[in-house]
Design an enzyme around this catalytic site. Structure first.
Site, short mmCIF file in Angstrom:
data_model
loop_
_atom_site.label_atom_id
_atom_site.label_comp_id
_atom_site.label_asym_id
_atom_site.label_seq_id
_atom_site.Cartn_x
_atom_site.Cartn_y
_atom_site.Cartn_z
N SER A 132 0.86 -1.17 0.00
CA SER A 132 0.00 0.00 0.00
C SER A 132 0.90 1.22 0.00
O SER A 132 2.07 1.14 0.37
CB SER A 132 -0.89 0.00 1.25
OG SER A 132 -1.57 1.23 1.40
N TYR A 145 -2.48 0.13 10.68
CA TYR A 145 -2.40 -0.36 9.31
C TYR A 145 -1.06 -0.02 8.68
O TYR A 145 -0.43 -0.87 8.03
CB TYR A 145 -3.55 0.24 8.49
CG TYR A 145 -3.61 -0.25 7.07
CD1 TYR A 145 -3.78 -1.61 6.79
CD2 TYR A 145 -3.52 0.63 6.00
CE1 TYR A 145 -3.85 -2.07 5.48
CE2 TYR A 145 -3.59 0.18 4.69
CZ TYR A 145 -3.74 -1.17 4.44
OH TYR A 145 -3.81 -1.62 3.14
#
Length: 245
Positions: A132, A145
């Site tokens: 990501s 995250y």
């Protein structure tokens, strides 16, 4: 001969889009996820093969690796993962952080360790890690995250050093804002909150955009390795700067 790829987290979103894109390019695909009904539907649509597996369970990973050996894979797309919550670090729930680490880091580690010997037996192979932009940056409410994705990114980064000289490619792709049917919903718990993530952004990325990038990296000549690729929609400059109307 057709090339063969194993795609994890294939029941929805980027994973399902990658299965469709690979099949359209003539690849044989082994799709895996936890939900049998989704995999069956995807197989009926695309003609892929499938097997259910939870990558946080050792026995499931062993079963999946044996199937992958029989299937004869040339590439593994490490797509399975996910996020939970948007708490500040001071309010972060240990169970959420643990779940994100288990999904994004340890699950990826398990299947990567299991597939590496298969690639060595076959004489070559390609790993694609779907991290990501959160693996390269951070943002308020994203501590858990981003911590997990930073850790996941270190797998291919370290393996490139450890495996240099072997005919094994280690590719990282870091998507930015991708609108899929479940990622934000699973993270935030309601459709209303999930839709708010994309407010003011006319064209977020789609799973198909990332699938196109994945297949481009895999179809390059074997001696070419795309170390790291960040992909954002034009409306997103960074994890914290997004166009709003």
């Amino acid at each position: 001969m057709s090339k063969r790829v194993l795609v994890t987290g294939a029941s929805t979103g980027i994973g399902a889009a990658t299965v469709r894109r690979a099949r359209s390019a003539g690849w044989e695909v082994l799709a895996t996820a936890r939900r049998e009904d989704r995999l069956k539907a995807l197989a009926e649509e695309t003609g892929c093969e499938w097997i259910t597996a939870d990558l946080t369970v050792d026995e499931d990973v062993a079963k999946l690796a044996e199937r992958a050996r029989e299937f004869g894979i040339d590439a593994l797309v490490n797509n399975a993962g996910g996020a939970r919550g948007v708490d500040k670090v001071e309010d972060g729930k240990i169970e959420d952080w643990q779940a994100m680490y288990d999904m994004n880091v340890l699950g990826t580690l398990r299947i990567t360790q299991a597939i590496l010997p298969i690639f060595r037996e076959r004489g070559k192979g390609s790993f694609v890690f779907l991290t990501s932009t959160a693996a390269h940056d951070t943002y308020p409410g994203g501590g858990g995250y981003t911590a997990a994705k930073h850790a996941e990114r270190m797998l291919p980064n370290t393996m490139r050093l450890e495996l240099v000289g072997e005919p094994i490619r280690l590719i990282e792709i870091g998507p930015g804002m991708v609108k899929t049917e479940e990622f934000s919903l699973n993270r935030l718990g309601s459709e209303e909150k999930a839709e708010e993530v994309y407010e003011g952004v006319d064209e977020p990325l789609l799973g198909e955009d990332i699938a196109e990038a994945i297949m481009w990296t895999l179809e390059l000549p074997d001696h070419v390795n795309i170390d790291s690729m960040l992909i954002r929609p034009v409306a997103q400059a960074s994890n914290t700067v997004v166009a709003r109307k």
